[in-house]
Scaffold this motif. Structure first.
Motif, short mmCIF file in Angstrom:
data_model
loop_
_atom_site.label_atom_id
_atom_site.label_comp_id
_atom_site.label_asym_id
_atom_site.label_seq_id
_atom_site.Cartn_x
_atom_site.Cartn_y
_atom_site.Cartn_z
N ILE A 49 6.27 -9.33 -6.68
CA ILE A 49 7.04 -8.09 -6.68
C ILE A 49 6.16 -6.90 -7.06
O ILE A 49 6.26 -5.82 -6.49
CB ILE A 49 8.25 -8.21 -7.64
CG1 ILE A 49 9.30 -9.14 -7.03
CG2 ILE A 49 8.86 -6.84 -7.94
CD1 ILE A 49 10.47 -9.44 -7.94
N PHE A 50 5.28 -7.12 -8.05
CA PHE A 50 4.38 -6.04 -8.45
C PHE A 50 3.34 -5.73 -7.39
O PHE A 50 2.78 -4.63 -7.36
CB PHE A 50 3.68 -6.40 -9.77
CG PHE A 50 4.57 -6.34 -10.97
CD1 PHE A 50 5.05 -5.11 -11.43
CD2 PHE A 50 4.96 -7.48 -11.62
CE1 PHE A 50 5.88 -5.05 -12.53
CE2 PHE A 50 5.79 -7.43 -12.72
CZ PHE A 50 6.26 -6.20 -13.18
N MET A 51 3.07 -6.69 -6.51
CA MET A 51 2.09 -6.47 -5.45
C MET A 51 2.70 -5.80 -4.22
O MET A 51 1.98 -5.24 -3.39
CB MET A 51 1.47 -7.81 -5.03
CG MET A 51 0.55 -8.43 -6.06
SD MET A 51 -0.95 -7.44 -6.36
CE MET A 51 -0.51 -6.64 -7.91
N MET A 52 4.02 -5.85 -4.08
CA MET A 52 4.68 -5.30 -2.89
C MET A 52 4.38 -3.81 -2.67
O MET A 52 4.08 -3.40 -1.54
CB MET A 52 6.19 -5.54 -2.96
CG MET A 52 6.60 -6.99 -2.81
SD MET A 52 6.12 -7.67 -1.19
CE MET A 52 6.80 -9.33 -1.34
N PRO A 53 4.45 -2.97 -3.72
CA PRO A 53 4.13 -1.55 -3.48
C PRO A 53 2.70 -1.35 -2.99
O PRO A 53 2.45 -0.46 -2.16
CB PRO A 53 4.33 -0.92 -4.86
CG PRO A 53 5.28 -1.82 -5.57
CD PRO A 53 4.94 -3.20 -5.09
N MET A 54 1.75 -2.17 -3.48
CA MET A 54 0.37 -2.04 -3.02
C MET A 54 0.25 -2.44 -1.55
O MET A 54 -0.47 -1.79 -0.78
CB MET A 54 -0.57 -2.88 -3.87
CG MET A 54 -2.04 -2.71 -3.50
SD MET A 54 -3.19 -3.48 -4.65
CE MET A 54 -2.94 -5.21 -4.23
N ILE A 55 0.96 -3.50 -1.16
CA ILE A 55 0.93 -3.92 0.24
C ILE A 55 1.49 -2.83 1.14
O ILE A 55 0.90 -2.47 2.17
CB ILE A 55 1.71 -5.23 0.44
CG1 ILE A 55 1.05 -6.38 -0.31
CG2 ILE A 55 1.81 -5.57 1.93
CD1 ILE A 55 1.84 -7.68 -0.27
N LEU A 56 2.65 -2.27 0.75
CA LEU A 56 3.25 -1.20 1.55
C LEU A 56 2.34 0.02 1.59
O LEU A 56 2.20 0.67 2.64
CB LEU A 56 4.62 -0.81 0.98
CG LEU A 56 5.38 0.28 1.73
CD1 LEU A 56 5.60 -0.10 3.19
CD2 LEU A 56 6.73 0.56 1.06
N ALA A 57 1.69 0.33 0.47
CA ALA A 57 0.76 1.45 0.44
C ALA A 57 -0.39 1.23 1.42
O ALA A 57 -0.79 2.14 2.15
CB ALA A 57 0.21 1.65 -0.98
N MET A 58 -0.92 0.00 1.47
CA MET A 58 -2.00 -0.30 2.40
C MET A 58 -1.50 -0.23 3.84
O MET A 58 -2.24 0.20 4.74
CB MET A 58 -2.60 -1.67 2.11
CG MET A 58 -3.29 -1.79 0.75
SD MET A 58 -4.48 -0.47 0.42
CE MET A 58 -5.64 -0.70 1.76
N PHE A 59 -0.26 -0.67 4.09
CA PHE A 59 0.34 -0.49 5.41
C PHE A 59 0.28 0.98 5.82
O PHE A 59 -0.07 1.33 6.95
CB PHE A 59 1.80 -0.94 5.41
CG PHE A 59 2.01 -2.43 5.48
CD1 PHE A 59 0.95 -3.31 5.46
CD2 PHE A 59 3.29 -2.96 5.56
CE1 PHE A 59 1.15 -4.69 5.53
CE2 PHE A 59 3.51 -4.32 5.63
CZ PHE A 59 2.43 -5.19 5.61
#
Length: 429
Positions: free
Chosen positions: A240-250
């Motif tokens: 869950i904490f990694m999801m914002p980073m993944i979306l940011a990289m998207f």
């Protein structure tokens, strides 16, 4: 002023690659391999190696749990060196590259699709639905470390940014990383008992380690299925904490696609060098922050190792860009173009190779194969990763000498375009 005849002819040839006219409507067909951007395939291939090295820990032993407590695993110098090498230079750096490329691919896909059909979003949704189903199968029936499922879910959010400006995409990307860092700072240093209160005891984690070793190294398929469900549930909070980073990289990738940065690399050479310098500086500074938080804060925390994520959220994206720009700068030299060229084939078959890594590694480590789970340390795991990837380089290049797409890529395209192209696996002329 009239366009030169050669330019008009070139444009017509390009259109013929992407459109088939039935007399009234344009029928969507997949992009020709001749229109691929070779640098992206090469970077994607490189990312697959990093992902395999990082994932080897999850394939080979209960890393999900041993990374939380000092369980006494892998104490020799070689394994300790391998663990620190992976932690500093591999973990979170290469899947962020993959995430960046996913966002870039989203924009390229829709830019091309709008010239082929009046419903480009519909094609993109079909593409994500296939990835979602494949992710479910991969996660729960084969291996719990899957990345396809979260990619598919977050991929739907990209639709809302399709018509936004490049500046808006960039603002959201930076904002997501900054907001995530602030949240982690607040929960770590202002509410430092929050995570510890929710964390399982050392005894519970030790039992989970034992259960994992038993299930994967000698258990039945049902034992492994149950353990995968436990592993997925346990890792959900970290994910869950990694999801914002993944979306940011998207969004960083979508920004690059919107600006068409990879179509005019020579024109952006100065910007690439500037990005290379600053990404190294920022990435290194926050990597130091990450290490300090892990050794000085996480080490004193009886719960999840979460404080160092503050550093991860900035260091991983920054070093991701450092790796990408390093490759782009190397490719300006002929010798590096020749040396790195074989990676393009691996990147063109990224989905196939990613899934093959799971198949091969689970056969090596799980009980239905050689049952080596928990018996191979991180150092040998890195060696094994390079061996497997080397075989994939050879196999991918051989395959693409005869076929246009990898097998999973062909199935994915068939689903996306509803079978309107018929001979995509035929040998190229």
């Amino acid at each position: 002023m009239n366009e030169p005849e050669e330019k008009i002819s070139s444009r017509k040839r390009e259109e013929s690659f992407y459109m088939a006219n039935d007399g009234q409507n344009h029928i969507a067909t997949p992009a020709s391999t001749t229109k691929r951007i070779g640098e992206l395939d090469l970077i994607r291939g490189m990312a697959l190696l990093g992902i395999l090295i990082a994932n080897m820990q999850i394939f080979s032993y209960p890393y999900l749990y041993t990374s939380i407590i000092d369980a006494g695993w892998w104490q020799n110098a070689w394994d300790q060196t391998a663990l620190w090498f992976i932690y500093l230079f591999v973990e979170q750096k290469f899947f962020t590259i993959f995430s960046f490329l996913f966002g870039l691919g989203f924009m390229i896909f829709l830019q091309r699709a709008k010239h082929k059909t009046d419903r480009p979003i519909r094609l993109y949704v079909r593409r994500l639905l296939f990835l979602f189903v494949l992710g479910l199968i991969h996660t729960y029936l084969i291996w719990s470390g899957d990345i396809l499922l979260p990619y598919a879910l977050l991929g739907f959010l990209l639709i809302f940014f399709y018509h936004k400006s490049a500046k808006t995409m960039l603002t959201w990307a930076v904002g997501l990383l900054v907001a995530s860092c602030l949240f982690m700072i607040i929960q770590t240093f202002l509410f430092d008992n929050f995570m510890a209160a929710r964390a399982p005891s050392v005894l519970v984690i030790e039992n989970l380690i034992q259960d994992s070793v038993h299930a994967y190294s000698q258990g039945t398929y049902m034992d492994m299925l149950i353990q995968r469900l436990l592993d997925s549930d346990f890792g959900m909070e970290f994910n869950i904490f990694m999801m914002p980073m993944i979306l940011a990289m998207f969004l960083f990738g979508a920004y690059a696609g919107k600006k068409e940065l990879f179509r005019n690399l020579n024109q952006h050479r100065t910007g690439i060098k500037k990005m290379w310098r600053w990404s190294f500086i920022i990435g290194t500074v926050f990597l130091i922050v990450q290490v300090v938080l892990r050794t000085q804060v996480d080490a004193q925390n009886s719960g999840y190792n979460m404080a160092h994520i503050i550093g991860v959220l900035i260091s991983a994206p920054a070093l991701c860009f450092f790796y990408i720009t390093s490759v782009l700068l190397l490719l300006q030299r002929d010798i590096w173009q020749r040396l790195l060229r074989p990676l393009k084939a691996v990147g063109r078959m990224a989905l196939t190779n990613y899934l093959l890594q799971t198949v091969v590694c689970t056969l090596i480590f799980y009980s239905y194969g050689f049952g080596m789970y928990g018996k191979l340390g991180p150092a040998l795991g890195v060696v094994l990763a390079f061996i497997i990837f080397g075989i994939q380089i050879i196999a991918s290049n051989l395959w693409l000498k005869h076929f246009k797409f990898g097998p999973m890529e062909w199935i994915w395209r068939s689903f996306t375009y509803k079978g309107v192209f018929a001979k995509t696996l035929e040998k190229e002329d």
